[in-house]
Design a protein around this motif. Structure first.
Motif, PDB file in Angstrom:
ATOM      1  N   GLU A  17      25.936  47.163  39.095  1.00 22.37           N
ATOM      2  CA  GLU A  17      24.666  48.397  39.307  1.00 22.37           C
ATOM      3  C   GLU A  17      25.089  49.393  40.358  1.00 22.37           C
ATOM      4  N   GLN A  18      26.460  48.751  40.362  1.00 20.21           N
ATOM      5  CA  GLN A  18      27.144  50.340  42.046  1.00 20.21           C
ATOM      6  C   GLN A  18      28.070  50.584  41.281  1.00 20.21           C
ATOM      7  N   ILE A  19      27.789  50.727  39.679  1.00 20.80           N
ATOM      8  CA  ILE A  19      29.535  50.836  39.320  1.00 20.80           C
ATOM      9  C   ILE A  19      29.669  52.846  38.953  1.00 20.80           C
ATOM     10  N   THR A  20      29.316  53.745  39.697  1.00 18.08           N
ATOM     11  CA  THR A  20      29.467  55.107  39.479  1.00 18.08           C
ATOM     12  C   THR A  20      30.346  55.847  38.212  1.00 18.08           C
ATOM     13  N   PRO A  21      30.214  56.686  38.038  1.00 24.24           N
ATOM     14  CA  PRO A  21      30.934  57.427  37.217  1.00 24.24           C
ATOM     15  C   PRO A  21      32.481  58.035  37.839  1.00 24.24           C
ATOM     16  N   ASP A  22      31.740  57.627  39.319  1.00 25.64           N
ATOM     17  CA  ASP A  22      33.436  58.298  40.033  1.00 25.64           C
ATOM     18  C   ASP A  22      34.229  57.044  39.984  1.00 25.64           C
ATOM     19  N   ASP A  23      33.457  56.408  39.745  1.00 21.37           N
ATOM     20  CA  ASP A  23      34.964  54.925  39.970  1.00 21.37           C
ATOM     21  C   ASP A  23      35.970  55.141  38.452  1.00 21.37           C
ATOM     22  N   ALA A  24      35.349  55.174  37.406  1.00 20.40           N
ATOM     23  CA  ALA A  24      36.522  55.735  37.164  1.00 20.40           C
ATOM     24  C   ALA A  24      37.846  55.245  36.983  1.00 20.40           C
ATOM     25  N   GLY A  25      38.130  54.322  36.335  1.00 24.64           N
ATOM     26  CA  GLY A  25      40.296  53.830  36.786  1.00 24.64           C
ATOM     27  C   GLY A  25      40.730  53.365  37.445  1.00 24.64           C
ATOM     28  N   LEU A  26      39.075  52.498  38.356  1.00 25.82           N
ATOM     29  CA  LEU A  26      39.379  51.514  39.436  1.00 25.82           C
ATOM     30  C   LEU A  26      38.412  50.630  38.756  1.00 25.82           C
ATOM     31  N   VAL A  27      39.710  49.076  38.906  1.00 24.41           N
ATOM     32  CA  VAL A  27      38.893  47.496  38.600  1.00 24.41           C
ATOM     33  C   VAL A  27      38.240  47.105  39.976  1.00 24.41           C
ATOM     34  N   PRO A  28      37.566  46.150  38.967  1.00 19.29           N
ATOM     35  CA  PRO A  28      36.893  44.900  40.010  1.00 19.29           C
ATOM     36  C   PRO A  28      37.471  43.611  40.571  1.00 19.29           C
ATOM     37  N   MET A  29      37.632  43.307  41.233  1.00 16.93           N
ATOM     38  CA  MET A  29      38.940  42.143  42.053  1.00 16.93           C
ATOM     39  C   MET A  29      37.976  41.777  42.826  1.00 16.93           C
ATOM     40  N   ARG A  30      38.474  40.109  43.174  1.00 15.26           N
ATOM     41  CA  ARG A  30      37.602  39.457  43.520  1.00 15.26           C
ATOM     42  C   ARG A  30      38.902  39.226  45.359  1.00 15.26           C
ATOM     43  N   VAL A  31      38.148  39.538  46.382  1.00 11.53           N
ATOM     44  CA  VAL A  31      39.059  39.084  47.657  1.00 11.53           C
ATOM     45  C   VAL A  31      39.355  37.574  47.513  1.00 11.53           C
ATOM     46  N   ALA A  32      40.590  37.087  47.402  1.00 10.11           N
ATOM     47  CA  ALA A  32      40.779  35.625  47.675  1.00 10.11           C
ATOM     48  C   ALA A  32      41.399  35.055  48.942  1.00 10.11           C
ATOM     49  N   SER A  33      41.562  35.812  49.580  1.00  7.08           N
ATOM     50  CA  SER A  33      42.725  35.478  50.542  1.00  7.08           C
ATOM     51  C   SER A  33      42.276  36.591  51.595  1.00  7.08           C
ATOM     52  N   VAL A  34      41.577  35.999  53.214  1.00  8.53           N
ATOM     53  CA  VAL A  34      42.109  37.332  54.711  1.00  8.53           C
ATOM     54  C   VAL A  34      42.637  36.937  55.171  1.00  8.53           C
ATOM     55  N   HIS A  35      44.025  37.783  55.714  1.00 10.62           N
ATOM     56  CA  HIS A  35      45.301  37.412  56.860  1.00 10.62           C
ATOM     57  C   HIS A  35      45.035  38.462  57.868  1.00 10.62           C
ATOM     58  N   ARG A  36      45.682  38.463  58.837  1.00  7.05           N
ATOM     59  CA  ARG A  36      45.431  38.987  59.898  1.00  7.05           C
ATOM     60  C   ARG A  36      46.139  40.423  59.182  1.00  7.05           C
ATOM     61  N   SER A  37      46.994  40.810  58.073  1.00 10.61           N
ATOM     62  CA  SER A  37      47.830  42.091  58.494  1.00 10.61           C
ATOM     63  C   SER A  37      47.616  42.637  56.704  1.00 10.61           C
ATOM     64  N   ARG A  38      46.872  41.617  56.095  1.00 10.97           N
ATOM     65  CA  ARG A  38      46.867  41.349  54.338  1.00 10.97           C
ATOM     66  C   ARG A  38      45.834  40.718  53.853  1.00 10.97           C
ATOM     67  N   LEU A  39      45.682  41.238  52.199  1.00 12.08           N
ATOM     68  CA  LEU A  39      44.355  41.110  51.748  1.00 12.08           C
ATOM     69  C   LEU A  39      45.234  40.745  50.102  1.00 12.08           C
ATOM     70  N   SER A  40      44.561  39.116  49.640  1.00 11.32           N
ATOM     71  CA  SER A  40      45.434  38.915  48.152  1.00 11.32           C
ATOM     72  C   SER A  40      44.046  39.372  47.597  1.00 11.32           C
ATOM     73  N   ALA A  41      44.159  39.147  46.351  1.00 17.38           N
ATOM     74  CA  ALA A  41      42.299  39.347  45.579  1.00 17.38           C
ATOM     75  C   ALA A  41      43.056  38.362  44.202  1.00 17.38           C
ATOM     76  N   GLU A  42      42.055  38.050  43.341  1.00 16.02           N
ATOM     77  CA  GLU A  42      41.478  37.932  42.191  1.00 16.02           C
ATOM     78  C   GLU A  42      41.309  38.865  41.190  1.00 16.02           C
ATOM     79  N   THR A  43      42.304  38.887  39.868  1.00 13.81           N
ATOM     80  CA  THR A  43      41.487  39.233  38.637  1.00 13.81           C
ATOM     81  C   THR A  43      41.271  38.805  37.717  1.00 13.81           C
ATOM     82  N   GLY A  44      41.440  37.994  37.269  1.00  7.74           N
ATOM     83  CA  GLY A  44      41.058  36.709  36.239  1.00  7.74           C
ATOM     84  C   GLY A  44      42.328  36.761  35.593  1.00  7.74           C
ATOM     85  N   ALA A  45      43.855  37.462  36.245  1.00  6.04           N
ATOM     86  CA  ALA A  45      45.199  37.229  35.458  1.00  6.04           C
ATOM     87  C   ALA A  45      45.740  36.008  36.684  1.00  6.04           C
ATOM     88  N   GLY A  46      45.214  36.086  37.540  1.00  4.19           N
ATOM     89  CA  GLY A  46      45.843  35.723  38.774  1.00  4.19           C
ATOM     90  C   GLY A  46      45.781  36.699  40.373  1.00  4.19           C
TER      91      GLY A  46
END
Length: 339
Positions: A17-46
């Motif tokens: 419900e938070q997705i708007t037309p302005d978000d076209a072209g953006l892909v949902p991902m889920r944050v998988a790890s948080v380090h001091r200087s980087r983030l990684s995310a799950e995409t469903g394919a790794g």
């Protein structure tokens, strides 16, 4: 990402419900790890590494967050509102440390030895209650004691309706014990002190191969304390479906802004308070105190009241005050200056 892959990752209508037309072209991902200087995310394919936008820091994100990113550059565009957030206050800091986001169940792991500490467990319960996350006490090392029932009874007394499970984290059947709270699209998190078996339990839930298993550490027999084997929060798939967030051991846990969580935790005191003669009763020495009457009658523990008082006072001291006219409020620390 397909709809089914999103659902497997824990995507819900709340986020869609938070997705708007302005978000076209953006892909949902889920944050998988948080380090001091980087983030990684799950995409469903790794997992992929996310690139932060200008002026953003990793401290703004929690494992379990849903974000929108550019598919080609993997630059993070924005974070979606959270359905639930666990966070704690750290000593000497104005901001609170993010523990995990968008979890359904919090497994509060402790063991049947000297690690079991009612006051510390109550702090975890207050955080879970405030976040709207279901808490479950997980008692480990039941194979090390003759009878785990006394530990279970102590845990059950911490909060009304609290779920308490007993297991040996090394036993493959441990995953079956926790299965009612897991499953496709569900997210759980593991919190507790070092040495109670969180990493072992993670390895059991995720059914990790020997080379991929989280490192585990032994405890000192003298004080039942362990060393940190998990150094960062991270998201892992559960072998039977769902996701588990592992967290580093936390021995110090300060509370702030958890008034509703404390009311739920100490429901027996919350319900007695309106029966006191004085509206501002401190439940310490006033005549006509219903809480003190319950202690005298043996239906309420004096230790329980003392722990309520300590947590309530700490929460009040640590919770910022909102002052000023509506629409132009200023936040100030208790006893501090406007900022």
């Amino acid at each position: 990402m397909t709809a089914s892959a999103l659902a497997d990752l824990g995507w819900q209508p709340f986020f869609a419900e938070q997705i708007t037309p302005d978000d076209a072209g953006l892909v949902p991902m889920r944050v998988a790890s948080v380090h001091r200087s980087r983030l990684s995310a799950e995409t469903g394919a790794g997992q992929v590494r996310l690139e932060l936008p200008l002026h953003a820091t990793t401290a703004d994100y929690a494992v379990g967050d849903w974000v929108l990113a550019h598919a080609d550059t993997r630059v993070l565009a924005r974070r979606l509102d959270r359905r639930a957030l666990l966070r704690r206050r750290t000593e000497g800091a104005d901001t609170r440390q993010l523990i995990a986001a968008n979890i359904d169940t919090l497994f509060i792991v402790t063991s049947c030895n000297d690690d079991f500490n009612a006051a510390r467990l109550e702090r975890y319960l207050a955080l879970a209650n405030e976040a709207g996350t279901q808490p479950v006490i997980v008692l480990t090392k039941i194979d090390k004691v003759d009878d785990p029932a006394p530990w279970r009874d102590q845990a059950l007394a911490l909060q009304r309706g609290l779920e308490v499970v007993l297991l040996n984290a090394k036993d493959p059947n441990a995953a079956a014990v926790l299965a009612p709270w897991c499953g496709t699209g569900r997210t759980v998190a593991l919190v507790g002190s070092s040495g109670v078996g969180k990493s072992t339990l993670l390895n059991t839930l995720a059914d990790k191969a020997e080379g991929q298993a989280q490192l585990t550490g032994a405890i000192r027999e003298g004080d039942a304390k362990g060393r940190h084997t998990t150094t960062a929060r991270s998201l892992h798939p559960i072998s039977g479906g769902g996701w588990v967030i592992d967290t580093p051991g936390m021995r110090t846990l300060h509370v702030a802004d958890v008034a509703a969580g404390l009311e739920m935790l100490f429901a027996e005191i919350t319900e007695l308070a309106p029966l006191c003669r004085f509206r501002d009763c401190t439940h310490a020495h006033e005549p006509g105190c219903a809480v003190q009457a319950a202690i005298a009658a043996g239906t309420l523990s004096a230790d329980r009241l003392e722990r309520w008082r300590k947590l309530s006072e700490e929460n009040t001291a640590n919770t910022p005050v909102q002052t000023g006219p509506r629409g132009n409020r200023t936040t100030i620390p208790r006893g501090g200056k406007r900022r």
